[in-house]
Design a protein around this motif. Structure first.
Motif, PDB file in Angstrom:
ATOM      1  N   VAL A  66       5.835   3.560   5.408  1.00  0.00           N
ATOM      2  CA  VAL A  66       6.493   2.260   5.574  1.00  0.00           C
ATOM      3  C   VAL A  66       6.511   1.532   4.241  1.00  0.00           C
ATOM      4  O   VAL A  66       5.561   1.634   3.470  1.00  0.00           O
ATOM      5  CB  VAL A  66       5.719   1.404   6.600  1.00  0.00           C
ATOM      6  CG1 VAL A  66       6.204  -0.023   6.595  1.00  0.00           C
ATOM      7  CG2 VAL A  66       5.867   1.986   7.989  1.00  0.00           C
ATOM      8  N   THR A  68       7.882  -2.508   2.812  1.00  0.00           N
ATOM      9  CA  THR A  68       8.609  -3.764   2.988  1.00  0.00           C
ATOM     10  C   THR A  68       9.136  -4.191   1.626  1.00  0.00           C
ATOM     11  O   THR A  68       8.441  -4.045   0.618  1.00  0.00           O
ATOM     12  CB  THR A  68       7.664  -4.861   3.495  1.00  0.00           C
ATOM     13  OG1 THR A  68       7.027  -4.391   4.678  1.00  0.00           O
ATOM     14  CG2 THR A  68       8.424  -6.140   3.815  1.00  0.00           C
ATOM     15  N   PHE A  90       0.732  10.139   3.512  1.00  0.00           N
ATOM     16  CA  PHE A  90      -0.596   9.659   3.896  1.00  0.00           C
ATOM     17  C   PHE A  90      -0.561   8.981   5.272  1.00  0.00           C
ATOM     18  O   PHE A  90      -1.477   8.266   5.658  1.00  0.00           O
ATOM     19  CB  PHE A  90      -1.112   8.670   2.846  1.00  0.00           C
ATOM     20  CG  PHE A  90      -1.085   9.233   1.460  1.00  0.00           C
ATOM     21  CD1 PHE A  90      -2.095  10.085   1.022  1.00  0.00           C
ATOM     22  CD2 PHE A  90      -0.027   8.964   0.598  1.00  0.00           C
ATOM     23  CE1 PHE A  90      -2.049  10.632  -0.248  1.00  0.00           C
ATOM     24  CE2 PHE A  90       0.025   9.506  -0.671  1.00  0.00           C
ATOM     25  CZ  PHE A  90      -0.982  10.348  -1.103  1.00  0.00           C
ATOM     26  N   ALA A  92      -0.525   8.434   9.387  1.00  0.00           N
ATOM     27  CA  ALA A  92      -1.452   8.886  10.425  1.00  0.00           C
ATOM     28  C   ALA A  92      -0.979  10.210  11.010  1.00  0.00           C
ATOM     29  O   ALA A  92       0.220  10.441  11.198  1.00  0.00           O
ATOM     30  CB  ALA A  92      -1.543   7.823  11.516  1.00  0.00           C
ATOM     31  N   ALA A 336       3.192   0.251   9.330  1.00  0.00           N
ATOM     32  CA  ALA A 336       2.716   1.622   9.306  1.00  0.00           C
ATOM     33  C   ALA A 336       1.972   1.909  10.597  1.00  0.00           C
ATOM     34  O   ALA A 336       2.032   2.997  11.155  1.00  0.00           O
ATOM     35  CB  ALA A 336       1.789   1.826   8.112  1.00  0.00           C
ATOM     36  N   LYS A 337       1.244   0.905  11.056  1.00  0.00           N
ATOM     37  CA  LYS A 337       0.684   0.946  12.395  1.00  0.00           C
ATOM     38  C   LYS A 337       1.401  -0.145  13.170  1.00  0.00           C
ATOM     39  O   LYS A 337       1.263  -1.331  12.847  1.00  0.00           O
ATOM     40  CB  LYS A 337      -0.819   0.687  12.342  1.00  0.00           C
ATOM     41  CG  LYS A 337      -1.424   0.658  13.726  1.00  0.00           C
ATOM     42  CD  LYS A 337      -2.919   0.551  13.660  1.00  0.00           C
ATOM     43  CE  LYS A 337      -3.455   0.501  15.082  1.00  0.00           C
ATOM     44  NZ  LYS A 337      -4.912   0.533  15.100  1.00  0.00           N
TER      45      LYS A 337
ATOM     46  N   LEU B  59      -5.759   0.789   5.876  1.00  0.00           N
ATOM     47  CA  LEU B  59      -6.683   0.573   6.996  1.00  0.00           C
ATOM     48  C   LEU B  59      -7.247   1.905   7.467  1.00  0.00           C
ATOM     49  O   LEU B  59      -6.486   2.840   7.745  1.00  0.00           O
ATOM     50  CB  LEU B  59      -5.937  -0.119   8.155  1.00  0.00           C
ATOM     51  CG  LEU B  59      -6.648  -0.190   9.499  1.00  0.00           C
ATOM     52  CD1 LEU B  59      -7.881  -1.105   9.427  1.00  0.00           C
ATOM     53  CD2 LEU B  59      -5.691  -0.724  10.587  1.00  0.00           C
ATOM     54  N   ILE B  65      -7.144   7.359   8.672  1.00  0.00           N
ATOM     55  CA  ILE B  65      -6.326   6.310   8.035  1.00  0.00           C
ATOM     56  C   ILE B  65      -5.153   6.043   8.988  1.00  0.00           C
ATOM     57  O   ILE B  65      -4.370   6.938   9.297  1.00  0.00           O
ATOM     58  CB  ILE B  65      -5.792   6.776   6.664  1.00  0.00           C
ATOM     59  CG1 ILE B  65      -6.966   7.028   5.704  1.00  0.00           C
ATOM     60  CG2 ILE B  65      -4.853   5.726   6.077  1.00  0.00           C
ATOM     61  CD1 ILE B  65      -7.809   5.810   5.396  1.00  0.00           C
ATOM     62  N   THR B  66      -5.057   4.817   9.445  1.00  0.00           N
ATOM     63  CA  THR B  66      -4.007   4.507  10.419  1.00  0.00           C
ATOM     64  C   THR B  66      -2.891   3.659   9.823  1.00  0.00           C
ATOM     65  O   THR B  66      -1.887   3.424  10.489  1.00  0.00           O
ATOM     66  CB  THR B  66      -4.595   3.778  11.640  1.00  0.00           C
ATOM     67  OG1 THR B  66      -5.304   2.631  11.188  1.00  0.00           O
ATOM     68  CG2 THR B  66      -5.523   4.684  12.414  1.00  0.00           C
ATOM     69  N   SER B  67      -3.074   3.185   8.610  1.00  0.00           N
ATOM     70  CA  SER B  67      -1.996   2.392   8.015  1.00  0.00           C
ATOM     71  C   SER B  67      -2.118   2.347   6.503  1.00  0.00           C
ATOM     72  O   SER B  67      -3.180   2.032   5.975  1.00  0.00           O
ATOM     73  CB  SER B  67      -2.031   0.964   8.580  1.00  0.00           C
ATOM     74  OG  SER B  67      -1.104   0.148   7.916  1.00  0.00           O
ATOM     75  N   ILE B  68      -1.045   2.696   5.831  1.00  0.00           N
ATOM     76  CA  ILE B  68      -0.885   2.395   4.406  1.00  0.00           C
ATOM     77  C   ILE B  68       0.457   1.700   4.274  1.00  0.00           C
ATOM     78  O   ILE B  68       1.494   2.278   4.605  1.00  0.00           O
ATOM     79  CB  ILE B  68      -0.926   3.659   3.540  1.00  0.00           C
ATOM     80  CG1 ILE B  68      -2.345   4.232   3.509  1.00  0.00           C
ATOM     81  CG2 ILE B  68      -0.471   3.349   2.121  1.00  0.00           C
ATOM     82  CD1 ILE B  68      -2.545   5.381   2.544  1.00  0.00           C
ATOM     83  N   SER B  69       0.442   0.451   3.857  1.00  0.00           N
ATOM     84  CA  SER B  69       1.661  -0.368   3.880  1.00  0.00           C
ATOM     85  C   SER B  69       1.949  -0.995   2.521  1.00  0.00           C
ATOM     86  O   SER B  69       1.352  -2.004   2.168  1.00  0.00           O
ATOM     87  CB  SER B  69       1.528  -1.485   4.917  1.00  0.00           C
ATOM     88  OG  SER B  69       1.299  -0.962   6.197  1.00  0.00           O
ATOM     89  N   PRO B  70       2.864  -0.411   1.767  1.00  0.00           N
ATOM     90  CA  PRO B  70       3.283  -1.056   0.509  1.00  0.00           C
ATOM     91  C   PRO B  70       4.288  -2.180   0.789  1.00  0.00           C
ATOM     92  O   PRO B  70       5.043  -2.124   1.762  1.00  0.00           O
ATOM     93  CB  PRO B  70       3.965   0.073  -0.261  1.00  0.00           C
ATOM     94  CG  PRO B  70       3.738   1.327   0.528  1.00  0.00           C
ATOM     95  CD  PRO B  70       3.464   0.909   1.919  1.00  0.00           C
ATOM     96  N   ARG B  71       4.293  -3.172  -0.066  1.00  0.00           N
ATOM     97  CA  ARG B  71       5.268  -4.275   0.041  1.00  0.00           C
ATOM     98  C   ARG B  71       5.731  -4.639  -1.367  1.00  0.00           C
ATOM     99  O   ARG B  71       4.907  -4.852  -2.258  1.00  0.00           O
ATOM    100  CB  ARG B  71       4.615  -5.476   0.729  1.00  0.00           C
ATOM    101  CG  ARG B  71       5.516  -6.695   0.826  1.00  0.00           C
ATOM    102  CD  ARG B  71       5.023  -7.648   1.923  1.00  0.00           C
ATOM    103  NE  ARG B  71       3.619  -7.979   1.824  1.00  0.00           N
ATOM    104  CZ  ARG B  71       3.140  -9.021   1.145  1.00  0.00           C
ATOM    105  NH1 ARG B  71       3.959  -9.800   0.485  1.00  0.00           N
ATOM    106  NH2 ARG B  71       1.844  -9.276   1.122  1.00  0.00           N
ATOM    107  N   MET B 148      -2.803   6.035  -3.503  1.00  0.00           N
ATOM    108  CA  MET B 148      -2.886   6.035  -2.036  1.00  0.00           C
ATOM    109  C   MET B 148      -3.922   7.045  -1.549  1.00  0.00           C
ATOM    110  O   MET B 148      -4.674   6.789  -0.617  1.00  0.00           O
ATOM    111  CB  MET B 148      -1.512   6.371  -1.438  1.00  0.00           C
ATOM    112  CG  MET B 148      -0.451   5.304  -1.645  1.00  0.00           C
ATOM    113  SD  MET B 148       1.049   5.726  -0.722  1.00  0.00           S
ATOM    114  CE  MET B 148       2.275   4.735  -1.586  1.00  0.00           C
ATOM    115  N   GLN B 149      -3.932   8.192  -2.182  1.00  0.00           N
ATOM    116  CA  GLN B 149      -4.890   9.229  -1.781  1.00  0.00           C
ATOM    117  C   GLN B 149      -6.320   8.728  -1.962  1.00  0.00           C
ATOM    118  O   GLN B 149      -7.164   8.887  -1.072  1.00  0.00           O
ATOM    119  CB  GLN B 149      -4.669  10.485  -2.637  1.00  0.00           C
ATOM    120  CG  GLN B 149      -5.612  11.639  -2.331  1.00  0.00           C
ATOM    121  CD  GLN B 149      -5.290  12.298  -1.004  1.00  0.00           C
ATOM    122  OE1 GLN B 149      -4.162  12.728  -0.784  1.00  0.00           O
ATOM    123  NE2 GLN B 149      -6.263  12.366  -0.096  1.00  0.00           N
TER     124      GLN B 149
END
Lengths: 446, 489
Positions: A66, A68, A90, A92, A336-337, B59, B65-71, B148-149
């Protein structure tokens, strides 16, 4: 900002050139203006026109990334797609989000509607006049330190690589007034009110002014309250604040994350007094900010949450619905989640109470108008709260403002201790709700 | 390069090409022209704020890992002053045309008209670019941050540690974010300044449950200007601390409400000063007449044992910045010295409207907000007492070891939650307590902070106010408050 069709075309072209087969995009544009005044003069006027989109990309291993971005031109979208593609490595491995099965279903919802925005000078004039009237309402009102009149046009869209395409647009206008008193030898007191409507012409400025003045004046004659257990009446604003703070009770994602006061087995169990029914209804006729689809493109709808005290539904994204063998409910927030959030609460009662009550004849009852500092005083995962409040002690129907005090309790116990729900509902920005009577809450004053 | 004797009618034909991905000197010409246009239209002062953000959050939940969110964000805002009035217009469109459109809107809001087509537009002679971003290796910070890794690997390792340390775990999370921001400020008084900020934070959120008892404990650490921050996270210590706190609170009794003397721990305990006094020394509060301290400069507003600072200079502290969001270098501002109010925190608008000198405190969350006077690193200075002195002075009271968030209202009434508390009896800690909220009135409570220990500690926090949510530091040594209302059950 480019229009939705242009963004969609750019996204498809860039995705193709990057070898991305599966993606979706949700985004919004906002055109808004707000004014504040101070003692008859404009204090700060703000306007903004901005946009942002979120892109999701699935890679060949079917993990999702994801990104933004606020840059929605060709270069910006290309960079966002590339970054999401990188992030997808990366993503889930379990419970990977997918397109909503309802992203292309028909919308049975009202048409989008924008109303012409008022001139900013008109906003300022309205607010200057309102401020003057409010200060003239009582000698003790020395100022309106917090005030604002705003208008906003918001457009949203969702599209995906399988052909889904939704968009909607809404206008809203709002006013808030928060006045403060000064009296020799007395502590300053304050109170406020808020109104929202589709446009400035429909905005109940007069009602907001009147409510602010009445509340502020009513707090002048304040008294300390003796600490103890009280029967409490919660205003619509106060009850909805608490309901929102503990919304993990019916949030499917929170349940699946073990971060809810409910479990999967809670569905069908009695969690509140049988007097209480609650629905979440984005399409409610009184909801100015109607949303016809969520961030995954799922149509919104009315979802009964509590029916006569029984927990009947969780709020879902498409992912939580799939995991819990339910239907998506139109409550997804993309990320992403994917998270889940409410739209507009409708609190009501369909049960016949054993006894009715009235604030006109109430004796030693605390009427809580507004609870504050929820971010500090709510332990959402424990169920407990301890919050400062604005309110009155009602004795023989007479209201006396309560000096600094807190109300504390367990929200699950509160739900079960509801003894009466009044018939007349009040509209707030977060929902519609009558006053709620609760037995035995701890009040700390002196 | 544009001609210096530019005619207004020539503006639409100009073709400026500032660098898209960097705020360098190529922005001088377009901004000089626009600032001149604003002044030519009659504005007293015009300021542009440009921002680019590269943000990412990560997160870890349990062992995944359930979330990687770039902005990615880019935007600009223009603020125009006319007398003491001002307006602020923001936009995503950072082309010359987009910035000009935002300026025109701002001018029109204030009733100002663009100069006639035949009028000259005098460009503003901007100073040499004060480039804070080119110092201290800032240009390389983003590239040197964790990938990220690496983010994922570190959070998973840390979360595994929490599983080892804590008992009755229902949910465990490790969260991280990195906020890289490049800003450029150009103003009609010649200010032309650029900076890069790097803010990072990592922490735990632990929920434990046994039977009907629950305890949720959060721990967050943060720093600025350190690309190696995540790599150097001492997660083992934080894991042990969080686990210990959750264990103590899991079966704790609810606090009995009432008025008590309290001892507040150092570091995040500083939220009491932040809420009860710090906000009330911002000129935004003076302007609104919502501060009880407005007219008390030079007067005693606190206990004589209390001295307090706000500054933006502490190395790596969460609220440290080289320049504020109005392009002014930050400074160290003495707020209270031995109980006497010495200074307020002022931004440009606050200076214009209240007369208090600017302190490098103009801060904002993003380009969508105008800067306002905000705190940076705010703390109570160390005192002369020991922790034993503090505890021995309390017969029956409460030790507030870990604070939650708080807020202050327009009348100076403040409140904040306590995440971890203990009963003090005859100077000794006797049992854990939960569910406490502290409330009070600023003017009264400042005089009741009667003892400060010597163990000053700082903690990272977030502060929400008129110009959005910003990174701040709170801090204090252990302190004693003689009496405060504790809400509980």
């Amino acid at each position: 900002m480019s229009d939705v069709a242009t963004i969609a075309a750019i996204a498809k072209e860039k995705a193709q050139s990057l070898g991305i087969q599966k993606f979706d995009v949700c985004g919004s544009t906002v055109d808004e203006a707000s004014v504040q005044v101070d003692q008859g003069e404009p204090k700060q006027v703000k306007a903004s026109k901005r946009s942002s989109v979120m892109v999701r990309v699935w890679n060949e291993a079917n993990t999702v990334g994801v990104t933004t971005t606020s840059e929605v031109d060709e270069l910006g979208l290309e960079l966002a797609l590339k970054t999401a593609q990188e992030a997808s490595a990366f993503g889930a491995k379990e419970h990977v989000p997918d397109f909503s099965p309802e992203a292309t279903s028909d919308l049975e919802a009202p048409q989008s509607k924008l109303v012409p925005q008022a001139e900013i000078a008109t906003l300022i004039d309205n607010l200057v006049q309102t401020e003057a009237k409010l200060m003239a309402a009582h000698d003790a009102i020395a100022g309106v330190p917090y005030n604002g009149l705003a208008q906003r046009d918001a457009q949203r869209f969702y599209l995906n690589s399988e052909g889904a395409m939704r968009q909607e647009a809404r206008s809203s206008s709002s006013i808030y007034l928060y006045s403060k008193t000064e009296q020799e030898g007395r502590r300053p007191r304050s109170a406020g009110a808020y109104r929202v409507s589709q446009g400035l012409k429909q905005l109940d400025i007069k009602g907001c002014l009147q409510e602010t003045a009445e509340k502020t004046i009513s707090h002048l004659n304040y008294q300390p309250i003796t600490s103890g257990k009280y029967r409490v009446v919660l205003s619509a604003e106060a009850f909805l604040s608490l309901l929102g703070a503990f919304s993990n009770l019916f949030n499917a994602q929170s349940v699946l994350d073990n971060r809810s006061l409910s479990t999967v087995e809670s569905l069908g169990t009695e969690i509140a007094s049988s007097l209480l029914s609650v629905a979440d209804d984005a399409l409610h006729a009184d909801n100015v900010g109607k949303t016809t689809f969520d961030d995954e493109g799922t149509p919104t709808r009315r979802i009964p949450i509590i029916d006569q005290g029984v927990l009947t539904n969780f709020l879902h994204s498409s992912g939580t619905a799939k995991r819990l063998d339910a239907q998506p409910t139109g409550h997804a927030n993309l990320g992403a989640k994917v998270s889940v959030g409410p739209h507009f609460y409708h609190v009501f009662s369909t049960s016949t109470p054993e006894q009715t009550y009235s604030l006109e004849t109430a004796e030693n009852v605390v009427f809580i108008d507004d609870v504050q500092a929820l971010h500090a005083g709510v332990k959402a995962l424990q169920g407990s709260f301890s919050l400062p409040f604005d309110g009155w002690l009602v004795t023989n129907g007479k209201r006396v403002s309560v000096e600094s005090a807190t109300v504390a309790g367990d929200f699950r116990e509160l739900l079960k201790s509801i003894i009466y729900i009044e018939s007349e509902a009040e509209l707030t920005p977060g929902g519609i709700c009558p006053r709620i009577w609760v037995d035995e809450l701890s009040i700390t004053g002196e | 390069m544009s001609p210096t004797a530019l005619l207004s009618r020539e503006l639409p034909t100009l073709d400026y090409s500032a660098t898209r991905d960097r705020f360098d000197d190529t922005w001088r010409s377009p901004l000089s022209t626009l600032l001149g246009l604003g002044r030519a239209a009659g504005a007293d002062f015009v300021e542009f704020f440009l921002e680019r953000v590269n943000y990412i959050s990560c997160l870890a939940e349990e062992d995944a890992i359930t979330s990687i969110s770039p902005r990615l964000v880019a935007g600009a805002g223009v603020r125009v002053f006319l007398g003491k009035g001002d307006c602020y217009v923001s936009t995503n469109d950072m082309s010359f045309k987009g910035l000009k459109s935002a300026l025109e809107k701002a001018l029109s809001i204030l009733g100002l008209n663009l100069p006639s087509p035949q009028a000259f537009v005098p460009e503003i002679n901007l100073d040499l670019l004060r480039d804070y971003a080119s110092t201290n290796g800032k240009e390389a910070w983003l590239a040197n941050c964790s990938s990220m890794q690496e983010m994922g690997d570190i959070l998973l390792t840390a979360n595994a540690q929490l599983d080892k340390d804590a008992k009755h775990v229902q949910s465990r999370r490790a969260t991280y974010f990195r906020d890289w921001q490049e800003v450029l400020v150009a103003a009609s008084d010649g200010v032309f300044a650029r900076d890069i900020r790097l803010t990072q934070s990592v922490g735990y959120s632990l929920l434990c449950a046994e039977g009907s008892d629950r305890a949720s404990i959060n721990k967050r650490v943060g720093a600025t200007n350190n690309p190696n921050f995540l790599r150097s996270w001492q997660y083992a210590g934080d894991s042990a601390e969080v686990s210990e706190s959750a264990g103590q609170m899991l079966h704790a009794d609810y606090v009995e409400s009432g008025n008590y003397p309290i001892i507040m721990a150092n570091e995040f305990g500083g939220v009491i000063f932040h809420e009860a006094c710090g906000h009330l020394l911002e000129t935004t509060q003076i302007e609104r007449q919502t501060s009880p301290f407005s007219d008390m400069k030079g007067q005693k507003i606190a206990h004589e044992n209390l001295t307090a600072w706000d500054e933006g200079l502490s190395p790596n502290a969460f609220g440290s910045i080289d320049m504020d969001d109005e392009g002014m270098p930050v400074q160290r501002t003495l707020l209270i010295e031995n109980g006497i109010l010495k200074n307020f925190l002022s931004d440009r608008a606050g200076c214009i409207r209240t007369g208090h000198p600017r302190t490098g405190s103009g801060r904002r969350q993003s380009y969508t907000h105008a800067a306002a006077s905000r705190m940076r690193n705010t703390y109570i200075a160390p005192g002369n007492f020991t922790n034993d002195d503090l505890f021995n002075s309390v017969e029956k009271g409460i030790y507030c070891k870990k604070m939650g968030g708080g807020s202050v209202g327009p009348t100076g009434e403040f409140n904040f939650g306590v995440d971890e508390a203990y009963l003090i009896e005859n100077g000794k800690i006797t049992k854990p307590l939960k569910g406490a909220t502290l409330i009070g009135e600023a003017k009264e409570i400042m005089k009741r902070i009667s003892m400060s220990s010597q163990d000053l500690g700082l903690a990272a926090g977030f502060c929400g106010s008129i110009s959005g949510s910003i990174y701040v530091t709170v801090g204090q040594p252990h302190i004693k408050v003689d009496e405060i209302t504790v809400g509980g059950r």
